[in-house]
Write a protein that holds these residues in place. Structure first.
Motif, PDB file in Angstrom:
ATOM      1  N   HIS A  36       0.868  -1.177   0.000  1.00  0.00           N
ATOM      2  CA  HIS A  36       0.000   0.000   0.000  1.00  0.00           C
ATOM      3  C   HIS A  36       0.906   1.229   0.000  1.00  0.00           C
ATOM      4  O   HIS A  36       1.566   1.512   1.001  1.00  0.00           O
ATOM      5  N   GLU A  38       1.411   4.755   0.312  1.00  0.00           N
ATOM      6  CA  GLU A  38       0.749   5.951   0.822  1.00  0.00           C
ATOM      7  C   GLU A  38       0.980   7.147  -0.116  1.00  0.00           C
ATOM      8  O   GLU A  38       2.124   7.474  -0.451  1.00  0.00           O
ATOM      9  N   THR A  87      -7.183   6.203   3.136  1.00  0.00           N
ATOM     10  CA  THR A  87      -6.495   4.912   3.215  1.00  0.00           C
ATOM     11  C   THR A  87      -7.477   3.761   3.429  1.00  0.00           C
ATOM     12  O   THR A  87      -7.377   2.720   2.780  1.00  0.00           O
ATOM     13  N   ASP A 263      -2.583   4.736  -2.847  1.00  0.00           N
ATOM     14  CA  ASP A 263      -3.918   4.697  -2.218  1.00  0.00           C
ATOM     15  C   ASP A 263      -4.803   5.881  -2.620  1.00  0.00           C
ATOM     16  O   ASP A 263      -6.006   5.730  -2.809  1.00  0.00           O
ATOM     17  N   HIS A 264      -4.202   7.071  -2.766  1.00  0.00           N
ATOM     18  CA  HIS A 264      -4.967   8.277  -3.117  1.00  0.00           C
ATOM     19  C   HIS A 264      -3.971   9.374  -3.400  1.00  0.00           C
ATOM     20  O   HIS A 264      -2.756   9.181  -3.229  1.00  0.00           O
TER      21      HIS A 264
HETATM   22 MN    MN Z   1      -3.473   7.100   2.847  1.00  0.00          MN
END
Ligand code: MN
Ligand code: GP9
Length: 436
Positions: A36, A38, A87, A263-264
């Motif tokens: 993941h 970030e 998240t 994630d974004h």
């Molecule tokens: Mn995040």
């Protein structure tokens, strides 16, 4: 009630995209490691900036090497579809192929009480997988310690149980990535194989704090958030490279597929005009179409030794990742309630519904009443044909989101159990130092 669930199943019957036989089962039985990433955005891939000696150098050299590898399915038009749950929304999509909610975080609002048929449970039952999450922050953040039990995660390595946090070794949301991976390796090595493991990184989190030890790029955009971002991204990329080395040292590398996803966004739309010149774009003409295009995230499925990789320009999103991965593992998703479509399927529909109402297809980018050409960014004059096509796209996107919201708000999965699936009993799971 249960009749709502039949409407969902009817929809899924028409929405399901069957596996591509070239890839189906290609990674059967392998470990799965989710990384993941970030706040990572796709514009970072292959981007170069002057380093402290003025030499142009890659911001994410390691990710770039994976992105271009013959062993990777890399996606150049993958978008995040997170909302306020950030998240946690990304995690919900990765593990379930269900969307986060229009407001708030599904994890904190209802996540713990709902019935789920998540990847850890599916793989645990169909392939005897052991599942685990690694995160160098307190386990209660985003209600994870609660939600993961409903997802059927066997282990949760968090700050209380497994990592020692100090002011020096951590940033706002937990252990720095290099230390996080270093400390995690010992636990990962002991997991029975095959495993489904997720690593949630945190160093590259807003406000992307200055760190004199990791100051590769000296930028001066006038926005410290942007200047800091490239350095924390660069550090996170180096941490990934170290993690892959741990995997090799532990002899786990060849028998694992790696799913890396941003994630974004890290840089919010309000800052994009300042960022524009750094990525070779014009700040003066920057508009909401450009903001939408910035929601692309890295998505790489790396299967060492496969040699069958490619860079796909298919339009898709986070919702599509789980069916893609399950099909690579040889698990057909037809009987599961998953809202996305396999990105490698010949029937994948190129339609990306954002949680804020924006819709991107390979042809149109729909922002409120405006319709842009996705390819050129030009506003499209809405002839009757365009209006009709756009209405059909809107209806599809709204239906996809609404089905997901019905499932979560109505806890509809309790009314339907896929063939052969044993429902997860939350009470069978407890994590070290987390409330029972
Ligand atoms: Mn995040
Ligand atoms: C917190 C971390 C950050 O544990 O995962 O979450 P975010 O603020 O990005 O949603």
């Amino acid at each position: 009630d249960s009749s709502d669930m039949s409407a969902v199943l009817d929809y899924l019957g028409t929405h399901y995209a069957e596996p591509n036989e070239t890839y189906f089962g290609q990674a059967k039985g392998k470990n799965v490691v989710y990384l993941h990433l970030e706040s990572m955005q796709q514009f970072l891939i292959d981007m170069k900036l002057p380093d402290s000696t003025g030499v142009m150098s890659e911001v994410t050299p390691f990710l770039n090497s994976l992105y271009h590898s013959n062993d990777s399915y890399s996606f150049s038009n993958a978008f995040h579809q997170t909302g306020q749950g950030k998240t946690s929304d990304a995690e919900l999509m990765m593990d379930n192929s269900l969307f986060g909610l229009p407001q708030g975080s599904a994890f904190t609002q209802i996540g713990g009480d709902n019935t789920f048929q998540s990847a850890p449970a599916i793989l645990g039952e169909t392939g005897n997988y052991t599942s685990a999450v690694f995160h160098g922050n307190v386990g209660s953040f985003w209600n994870r310690d609660n939600v993961y039990k409903s997802f059927g995660y066997d282990y949760f390595f968090d700050a209380n149980s497994s990592y020692t946090l100090t002011d020096e070794n951590s940033v706002e949301y937990g252990l720095k990535d290099k230390l996080f991976f270093k400390d995690s390796a010992q636990y990962l090595e002991q997991l029975p194989q095959p495993f489904y493991a997720k690593f949630i990184t945190v160093s590259n989190h807003f406000p992307f704090p200055k760190d004199e030890m990791n100051n590769t790029f000296s930028l001066d955009t006038g926005d410290e958030t942007i200047d800091g971002y490239f350095n924390t991204v660069h550090y996170a990329d180096a941490a990934l490279a170290e993690f892959f080395q741990y995997m090799k040292d532990a002899g786990l590398y060849d028998n694992t597929i790696f799913v890396l996803y941003g994630d974004h966004f890290g840089i919010s739309s309000s800052r994009n005009k300042t960022l524009a010149p750094l990525i070779g774009k014009n700040a003066d003409t920057w508009n909401q179409y450009d903001d939408a295009m910035m929601q692309r995230i890295p998505l790489i499925i790396y299967d060492p030794g496969s040699g069958t990789g490619k860079i796909s320009d298919v339009y898709g999103g986070q919702i599509d990742v789980l069916p893609t991965v399950l099909h690579l593992l040889g698990v057909d998703t037809a009987s599961y309630v998953q809202l996305g479509q396999d990105l490698l399927s010949k029937n994948h529909e190129e339609l990306v519904a954002f949680r804020n109402g924006t819709i991107v297809t390979d042809k149109y980018t729909i922002l409120g009443n405006n319709v842009y050409s996705t390819e050129s960014g030009n506003l499209i004059y809405q002839t009757p044909e365009v209006t009709e096509a756009v209405a059909a796209i809107r209806s599809k996107a709204e239906t996809q989101l609404a089905m997901s919201d019905h499932i979560i708000n109505g806890d509809l999965l309790r009314f339907y159990t896929p063939d052969g699936f044993v429902p997860v009993d939350k009470s069978e799971y407890s994590y070290l130092n987390s409330p029972a």
